[in-house]
Each structure stands twice: as structure tokens, then as C-alpha cells.
Design an enzyme around this catalytic site. Structure first.
Site, PDB file in Angstrom:
ATOM      1  N   GLY A 271      -6.070  -6.777   7.301  1.00 18.13           N
ATOM      2  CA  GLY A 271      -6.208  -7.205   5.889  1.00 18.13           C
ATOM      3  C   GLY A 271      -5.820  -6.034   5.040  1.00 18.13           C
ATOM      4  N   THR A 272      -6.790  -5.256   4.639  1.00 14.28           N
ATOM      5  CA  THR A 272      -6.536  -3.848   4.354  1.00 14.28           C
ATOM      6  C   THR A 272      -6.070  -3.414   2.981  1.00 14.28           C
ATOM      7  OG1 THR A 272      -5.986  -3.324   6.599  1.00 14.28           O
ATOM      8  CG2 THR A 272      -5.100  -1.861   5.020  1.00 14.28           C
TER       9      THR A 272
END
Lengths: 252, 211
Positions: free
Chosen positions: B21-22
Site C-alpha cells: 500500500g504504502t
């Protein structure tokens, strides 16, 4: 006959040790190098210029031979070159290994190949031919010279065993012991390309019989400006200017 | 699950993999580089599969990558870089320069589903690169990747200054991760910060509260 051929087997065909631990084929390859004409490499490093010069002499077989067709100094990349002694055909094969490896290094790392790393790729290749069955070692020694990315000059020698050595100044090929003696007595690292070229020509002249024939000679400089080969006029000028020419060459 | 009913090995039908995701951020400072990431790993960006994901991986004594995209690809990519930098150093007796490392990284990444930042220091100073799965390599002075990158860039555009100190860069990087964590559902669970200087890599984990 059987007994005789068994005794001779150590220096025939494949590379295998003799009972006293020698590799005759590698030693014979070293002898082959001494039969050729010499090449000299000199590293120089002054305050405003650093690099390596190569000077090679070759024998013209006839006055009809085109001098430029004797190739003993080869450009490998913009910052590195090779001078050879021994079998020219063997040397050319190694030069191609060096050229390809120089490009591989650039593709892999985006940088000019380091001189030591490049030399070790070549010697690794040479070494394989001292172990592989049915193969013959390379009958050529190379001088690999150039500048690292940080501008430091390096000069390496490769021999038929595949061992790399680093030098400040070195002669390979015929008469190399005598030329080396001259270099040992006269070498100074703190000089420019012209000074290094002058030393190389003097060393070759000192070991020659009666002077240098500019027709068979070639010289190159690798410095911060890249790889540059001297023109025939420049060679003439250097040899005549320092009174190093053979007598019969004077009137040409 | 779609992966079992379609019977085809297409990307759409494959079981969903772990993704980071990040939000990852990198900034070049006067005496080094700062990398920062959030610590969330997710499935499809909707399920938090890990709350302590390590997305900064050292690949060189003075360089590290951040990973966004597939966790597996990022870890494999980092492993390969570690092997190559180690082999280079052993063979040549010197560390890879950032030029050599970034070129090596761009060659190694082709076809891997990971979008890293690479930050490191050599004798020419601090460098930051962004990479892409096609082997693209671009150097920059600050950057961000991941699903939270828009929020992070919003902060970086306001905070980044040429020649900022390592601690100023760290403050800006943390603020960027914090902003992304507040609005991006796939980013959160605190932050990991790495300060890379001549002396090496210094890492620090921060909980969501500390951030």
C-alpha cells in the site's frame, strides 16, 4: 616408443602438471612472448597530467608491408588501452575480451571500467586456458594501462598463466630484460606524457642494435584527454629529435 | 475466489498478494539522505495484513531502498542488490559508488512489481533515485512513492529546501508520512525513518502516537 611418449606427455596437448609441479605449456608460452619485438609501458603522474604511455616496436617483413598494419597497441575504451607482445593473433583475441568487458562494465554500473577490474577480467579469461583440456595457453603478454574514474593512472601486465602484476614501468617481449634495466635506472614517476614517451624511446634504443626504425614503431598516450595514438610524423620527430634513429634511417 | 473459478493464470485471477500500500519518502540533505516510510502492509489496500512492515532495507553500507508495491518483489530485489554490492566490494576492495549502485539497481529491477526509492551516500555526497519496474532510473533531490504519494508530495513541496540539514529533512519526511497516513487507507501504523550519512545508516521506528 611407449615409454618415450609417456615422458613427453607433460608438455603435449592438454595442460597438466609435470612431476615437479610445472606447467610446460605455460612456460613455452612465455618463451613465445620473448621471441617477438618488445613493448614498453610507463605510468606518469605529475601535478598537471597523469596517465600511461605505450611504445611498441614491430618488425617490417618487407619494404612493401604497410607499417600501420602492424597492430601492437590497441584502444580498449576512451580511458584504457592495451599494448601487446608475443603472438599478435592471440593478443587480438584478448583485446576483444577487454573491449567487450569495458562495455559490459558500463552497462552494469554506468561507470568507466576500473583498470584493475578490467585487467582481472582478462587474466581470468587467460587462466581458463591453462586448465581446460585440449586448449593452448595464450602466447601473448599484455600491458593494460589507463585511468580510473578518480583520475589515478594504473599499468598492469598479464602473462600466459593469467596472473596480473602492477607496474610503474615495464617492458615485455624480446630483449625485455635489458629494456627493464634501463627503465629501473632512469624511471621517475613525476613527469608528463612527453617525458614518459622520451624515456620509453630511450629505453628501446638502448637495447636495440644500432638505433630505432620509426617505420615499425607505434606509440599511444592515455591521459585525462583520452586515448591518443601518435602520428607517423610525431614518431619521426621524437626519434630523430632525440637522435635515436638507426643510421640508415637518417637520410629518409 | 476468482482465482479458483476462472481456471486461468491471469493477473486478475491470481490470489491477491501482500502489498505495501504504502507511503515512502526520500530527501537529500546537506550531509546525507533521509528515507521514511509508514509501517502498514495491506491486502488490496482494504485489509491491514501487517502493522509492523519493514519497508526500508539496507542494500549497501551507506545506501538503502524503500519498497512500495509487492512485498515479495521488494524483498527479492533488496536481496539481489545486497548480494551484488557485497560481491563487488569483496572482489574490488572498494564499495560501489552511487552511480554504480543505481545502475545495478535499474538493471536488476526489470520485470519486478516494485517501485522503490534508492537513497545513499558516497564520496560525491547524498543521492536519491526513483526506480520503476521497466528499469527506469531518475535522480532527484526529494521524492515519494506509493498510494499515499500525493499527500506526501503536498507536504514535501512546502517543506523541502535545498541544503536542508539531516534533522530538518527528517522532520519534513516524518510530516509527509504523517499526512499520508492520515488520509490514505493503505498507509499508517507509525513510521520507519533511516538517516544515511558517511557514518552509515541509522534507523528509528516510530509508533503512530510518536509520529
Amino acid at each position: 616408443m611407449q615409454g618415450n611418449s609417456q615422458q613427453q606427455a607433460y608438455d603435449r596437448g592438454t595442460n597438466i602438471f609435470s612431476p615437479d609441479g610445472r606447467l610446460y605449456q605455460v612456460e613455452y608460452a612465455r618463451e613465445a612472448i620473448k621471441r617477438g619485438s618488445p613493448s614498453v609501458g610507463i605510468r606518469f603522474e605529475s601535478d598537471d597530467e597523469a596517465g600511461v604511455v605505450f611504445v611498441a616496436s614491430g618488425r617490417l617483413r618487407s619494404s612493401l608491408q604497410v607499417p600501420d598494419s602492424i597492430e601492437k597497441i590497441h584502444k580498449v575504451d576512451d580511458h584504457v588501452g592495451v599494448a601487446s607482445a608475443g603472438h599478435v593473433a592471440d593478443a587480438r583475441q584478448l583485446v576483444d575480451v577487454a573491449r567487450r568487458q569495458a562495455q559490459v562494465e558500463r552497462l552494469r554500473f554506468g561507470e568507466d571500467a576500473g583498470i584493475e577490474a578490467l585487467t582481472k577480467e582478462i587474466t581470468g579469461y587467460i587462466q581458463e586456458y591453462t586448465q581446460a583440456g585440449g586448449a593452448r595457453p595464450f602466447g601473448a603478454a599484455l600491458l593494460v594501462g589507463g585511468l580510473d574514474a578518480d583520475g589515478t593512472p594504473h599499468l598492469f601486465e598479464t602473462d600466459p598463466s593469467g596472473t596480473p602484476y602492477e607496474w610503474e614501468a615495464i617492458a615485455i617481449g624480446g630483449n625485455s630484460e635489458k629494456i627493464q634495466g634501463y627503465l629501473e635506472a632512469e624511471y621517475e614517476s613525476d613527469t608528463d606524457a612527453d617525458g614518459a614517451l622520451e624515456l620509453a624511446f630511450h629505453a628501446l634504443e638502448d637495447a636495440s642494435e644500432g638505433g630505432l626504425e620509426s617505420e615499425g614503431m607505434s606509440a599511444s598516450v592515455i591521459s585525462g584527454d583520452g586515448f591518443r595514438s601518435l602520428s607517423n610524423d610525431e614518431l619521426h620527430e621524437l626519434i630523430d629529435g632525440h637522435d635515436l634513429a638507426a643510421d640508415e634511417d637518417d637520410e629518409e | 475466489m476468482e482465482g479458483f473459478t476462472s481456471g486461468k493464470g491471469t493477473a486478475e485471477s491470481a490470489p491477491e498478494e501482500f502489498k505495501t500500500g504504502t507511503t515512502t519518502v526520500g530527501i537529500v540533505a546537506d550531509e546525507g539522505v533521509v528515507l521514511a516510510t509508514d509501517r502498514r502492509a495491506s491486502l488490496g489496500g482494504r485489509f491491514v495484513s501487517n502493522k509492523d512492515a519493514d519497508k526500508i532495507i539496507e542494500v549497501h553500507p551507506s545506501a538503502a531502498i524503500t519498497i512500495s508495491g509487492s512485498v515479495g518483489a521488494g524483498q527479492t530485489f533488496a536481496d539481489q542488490l545486497q548480494a551484488q554490492t557485497s560481491l563487488y566490494e569483496t572482489r574490488r576492495g572498494k564499495e560501489m559508488s552511487m552511480q554504480a549502485l543505481s545502475t545495478t539497481a535499474a538493471n536488476a529491477i526489470r520485470g519486478m512489481r516494485v517501485v522503490p526509492l534508492l537513497g545513499g551516500v558516497d564520496e560525491t555526497g547524498g543521492h536519491l533515485y526513483s526506480l520503476d519496474p521497466a528499469g527506469g532510473l531518475m535522480e532527484d533531490t526529494y521524492g515519494s512513492t506509493g498510494s499515499g504519494m500525493q499527500m506526501a508530495y503536498g507536504v514535501l513541496e512546502g517543506e523541502y529546501e535545498d541544503g536542508m540539514s539531516v534533522s530538518e529533512a527528517e522532520t519534513a519526511a516524518r510530516a509527509a508520512v504523517e499526512a499520508a497516513s492520515a488520509r490514505d487507507t493503505a498507509s499508517g501504523n507509525g513510521a520507519m525513518v533511516a538517516r544515511i550519512t558517511d557514518d552509515g545508516i541509522e534507523r528509528e521506528e516510530l509508533s503512530a502516537e510518536e509520529l
